[in-house]
Design an enzyme around this catalytic site. Structure first.
Site, PDB file in Angstrom:
ATOM      1  N   ASN A 103     -69.913  97.331  18.433  1.00  0.00           N
ATOM      2  CA  ASN A 103     -69.577  97.665  19.819  1.00  0.00           C
ATOM      3  C   ASN A 103     -70.850  97.817  20.639  1.00  0.00           C
ATOM      4  OD1 ASN A 103     -67.797  98.853  22.045  1.00  0.00           O
ATOM      5  ND2 ASN A 103     -69.268 100.504  21.684  1.00  0.00           N
ATOM      6  N   HIS A 104     -71.914  98.281  19.964  1.00  0.00           N
ATOM      7  CA  HIS A 104     -73.171  98.553  20.651  1.00  0.00           C
ATOM      8  C   HIS A 104     -74.334  98.332  19.693  1.00  0.00           C
ATOM      9  CE1 HIS A 104     -71.563 102.327  18.875  1.00  0.00           C
ATOM     10  NE2 HIS A 104     -72.773 102.366  18.346  1.00  0.00           N
ATOM     11  N   GLN A 169     -77.305 103.751  23.054  1.00  0.00           N
ATOM     12  CA  GLN A 169     -76.450 102.777  22.376  1.00  0.00           C
ATOM     13  C   GLN A 169     -75.754 101.880  23.400  1.00  0.00           C
ATOM     14  OE1 GLN A 169     -74.411 106.015  20.355  1.00  0.00           O
ATOM     15  NE2 GLN A 169     -75.007 105.206  18.368  1.00  0.00           N
ATOM     16  N   ASP A 171     -73.693  99.037  25.140  1.00  0.00           N
ATOM     17  CA  ASP A 171     -72.571  98.221  24.657  1.00  0.00           C
ATOM     18  C   ASP A 171     -72.885  96.736  24.748  1.00  0.00           C
ATOM     19  OD1 ASP A 171     -71.230 100.570  24.329  1.00  0.00           O
ATOM     20  OD2 ASP A 171     -69.490 100.016  25.544  1.00  0.00           O
ATOM     21  N   ASP A 201     -66.134  99.668  13.052  1.00  0.00           N
ATOM     22  CA  ASP A 201     -66.319 100.858  13.865  1.00  0.00           C
ATOM     23  C   ASP A 201     -65.771 100.635  15.278  1.00  0.00           C
ATOM     24  OD1 ASP A 201     -67.601 103.522  14.186  1.00  0.00           O
ATOM     25  OD2 ASP A 201     -68.871 102.468  15.632  1.00  0.00           O
ATOM     26  N   GLU A 208     -62.470  95.741  24.352  1.00  0.00           N
ATOM     27  CA  GLU A 208     -62.438  95.938  25.802  1.00  0.00           C
ATOM     28  C   GLU A 208     -63.020  94.723  26.518  1.00  0.00           C
ATOM     29  OE1 GLU A 208     -62.657 100.724  26.651  1.00  0.00           O
ATOM     30  OE2 GLU A 208     -64.526  99.589  26.592  1.00  0.00           O
ATOM     31  N   GLU A 240     -61.213 101.272  12.389  1.00  0.00           N
ATOM     32  CA  GLU A 240     -61.174 102.611  12.968  1.00  0.00           C
ATOM     33  C   GLU A 240     -60.589 102.483  14.367  1.00  0.00           C
ATOM     34  OE1 GLU A 240     -64.197 106.251  14.241  1.00  0.00           O
ATOM     35  OE2 GLU A 240     -64.683 104.164  14.670  1.00  0.00           O
ATOM     36  N   HIS A 306     -66.729 111.310   7.959  1.00  0.00           N
ATOM     37  CA  HIS A 306     -68.081 111.664   8.381  1.00  0.00           C
ATOM     38  C   HIS A 306     -68.136 112.226   9.803  1.00  0.00           C
ATOM     39  CE1 HIS A 306     -67.226 107.689   9.857  1.00  0.00           C
ATOM     40  NE2 HIS A 306     -68.278 107.724  10.658  1.00  0.00           N
ATOM     41  N   ASP A 307     -67.021 112.164  10.513  1.00  0.00           N
ATOM     42  CA  ASP A 307     -66.951 112.670  11.882  1.00  0.00           C
ATOM     43  C   ASP A 307     -66.246 114.020  11.915  1.00  0.00           C
ATOM     44  OD1 ASP A 307     -68.274 110.513  13.060  1.00  0.00           O
ATOM     45  OD2 ASP A 307     -66.434 109.341  13.214  1.00  0.00           O
TER      46      ASP A 307
END
Length: 554
Positions: A103-104, A169, A171, A201, A208, A240, A306-307
């Site tokens: 994504n980034h 980060q 995008d 991820d 988008e 995810e 992990h989050d």
């Protein structure tokens, strides 16, 4: 054959290289250290290792800010070490999936450096820019309360760039076909080195689009899936995407053009509500809401990752109850939506921990374990944000928890309190027959002997007791019954079954079988936070297993 799909019935283990095992004594975990601990994972019964990002990175977000997609960060070893790791994992029959973080990039990636410094660079359009600050510059942040904006002005380019995550980060512009082609190259590179798939991820953000039409371009996901299948037919994508049940169908597609697997966040959040309150009705509804998925796809079920424990999709009244039970103090909460604690420190009671893990293994899907949860590791709330649950693995009571010989660690071990490494560690539990680790090994073995859970159809059972969740799985002529009591008090349940062998339930965890009454139902006693696994009819299931039938669709 549908049964060739390895991800339908696998036990996955999630780990970070930097906190798992340090072989060279520099205070940071590495690939050689992981190689040295593969026998442990093999003895645990792990089928799939999921590696967090280990590519070169400034490491401002636990490696999720990548500056080179085609290498290994020098802290973790070399590309040669990675190939050696893959060889050792393969020899032990374990598969490997990697985080795909596209994504980034990091703002230190050469692509972004070129894009910001030269308007004519081919990489300028690889990112998303605006001359003026857009109206929604401070809306839609992934880390509210910590993150300040999603548009930041770059002093070099003198333009605003978009970033769903932190300002370092930026995008990538998925509407640019060159970006999507590069992502396919990244996938192809790691497939060539032998990996079995990717944990993708932030899938909704990847899709988008700023083009006219739909805001989410699922054809971009289809491109990735088609390329993956072309290069490696049995590789899989684990996505995810914390979305509602109504939205999941588009992410799975028809089973051939979307994700192979998705984390079941919907069930996870209602699972923790049941753990917090003893009320299983919302969890039962969440299971029904997520029951219908394409035959060739699978849910990934989990307790912690992990989050933070994200409970944002629970109604506020339910969310407040989970906060009150598991994260009552402000420093336990994060981003106005989650709890930054480990499972063991939230639940506390060994019986409650066993109940939670037993049900995770018994839920529809493939279970995903977080490193350290098999021994009941705790958290360090003195650390910032999600770092609280990312402490080094506790191998022994020796210095640095047996993780490293370094004088100073990049991430310190938990050395005080009830979850200190001196008391909570692998070595101590391996030698204790009644330890959580040995219980976990037994449960993984039992789960692997119950393929009905991964492959079969399931129904909810009436138990006659509030707070007791009953499920029955059926597959190829065999059935499994699992019962879980979320109450702090013992419960007596009544279960009625039809069909061959229903008069006898054989307990898979202890010598405690059940014979039906004359009225045809089973009366089963469950202790406080108790659980039982039964095989219907007896243990000769291998003799009764029917041959596989034709697929019923995609």
């Amino acid at each position: 054959m549908i049964e060739d799909l390895w991800y339908k019935n696998s036990v996955v283990y999630s780990l970070d290289l930097d906190t798992f095992m340090d072989a060279n004594g520099d205070g940071v975990g590495d690939l050689p250290g992981l190689i040295n601990r593969l026998d442990y994972l093999n003895s645990l019964g792990i089928d799939v290792i999921w590696l967090a990002p280990f590519q070169p990175s400034p490491n401002r977000d636990n490696g999720y800010d990548i500056s080179d997609y085609y290498g290994v960060d020098h802290r973790y070893g070399s590309s040669g070490d990675f190939v050696e790791f893959m060889n050792h994992a393969r020899k032990r029959g374990m598969r490997v999936i990697l985080d795909l973080v596209v994504n980034h990039t990091s703002n230190e990636h050469p692509w972004f450096k070129a894009a910001r410094s030269d308007p004519d660079s081919q990489y300028r359009d690889w990112y998303i820019w605006s001359k003026k600050r857009p109206a929604g510059w401070n809306k839609g942040m992934v880390f509210p309360g910590v993150q300040k904006a999603v548009w930041t002005r770059d002093p070099v380019a003198k333009l605003y760039y978009h970033h769903r995550f932190y300002e370092f980060q930026p995008d990538l512009n998925m509407d640019n076909p060159h970006v999507r082609a590069e992502i396919r190259r990244i996938i192809g590179y790691w497939l060539q080195l032998g990996v079995d798939g990717f944990r993708v991820d932030a899938v909704p953000f990847i899709l988008e689009s700023r083009l006219k039409g739909e805001k989410l371009r699922f054809d971009y996901l289809a491109e990735i899936r088609q390329f993956l299948q072309w290069r490696a037919g049995d590789a899989a994508l684990l996505g995810e995407a914390n979305v509602t049940p109504e939205e999941t169908q588009r992410y799975f597609g028809d089973g051939r053009d979307g994700l192979n697997m998705m984390f079941n966040f919907w069930v996870n959040q209602h699972f923790f509500f049941a753990l917090a309150t003893g009320d299983t009705a919302p969890l039962e509804q969440a299971l029904k809401d997520t029951a219908k998925i394409p035959e060739a796809t699978q849910w990934a079920v989990f307790l912690r990752n992990h989050d933070e424990l994200d409970i944002e999709r629970l109604p506020k009244t339910k969310r407040d109850k989970v906060f009150a039970r598991f994260g009552p103090e402000p420093n336990m909460q994060l981003y106005h939506r989650g709890i930054r604690r480990r499972l063991a420190s939230m639940l506390g009671d060994r019986r409650h921990i066993e109940l939670a893990n037993s049900l995770m293994f018994a839920l529809p899907g493939s279970p995903v374990l977080r490193y350290g949860d098999e021994i009941g590791m705790g958290d360090d709330l003195a650390r910032k944000e999600r770092a609280a649950v990312r402490t080094p693995m506790q191998w022994s009571s020796e210095r640095n928890a047996g993780f490293s010989t370094a004088q100073r660690l990049a991430n310190g071990v938990i050395s005080k309190g009830p979850y200190a490494y001196q008391t909570v560690n692998v070595d101590a539990q391996r030698r204790d027959p009644g330890s959580l680790l040995n219980w976990m090994i037994k449960m993984i073995r039992v789960r692997k002997e119950c393929p009905e859970i991964g492959w079969g159809e399931w129904t909810l059972l009436r138990t006659g007791a509030k707070g007791v969740l009953g499920m029955c799985y059926s597959w190829r002529g065999n059935r499994i019954v699992v019962l879980h009591n979320f109450n702090r008090q013992p419960q007596q349940v009544k279960v009625a079954l039809d069909g061959e062998g229903s008069e006898r339930l054989v307990n898979l965890l202890e010598v405690d079988d059940s014979l039906a009454t004359r009225q045809g139902h089973h009366e089963i006693a469950l202790t406080a936070f108790g659980y039982k696994w039964f095989r219907v009819g007896g243990l000769n299931y291998a003799l009764r297993r029917q041959p596989p039938g034709p697929p019923t669709g995609h």
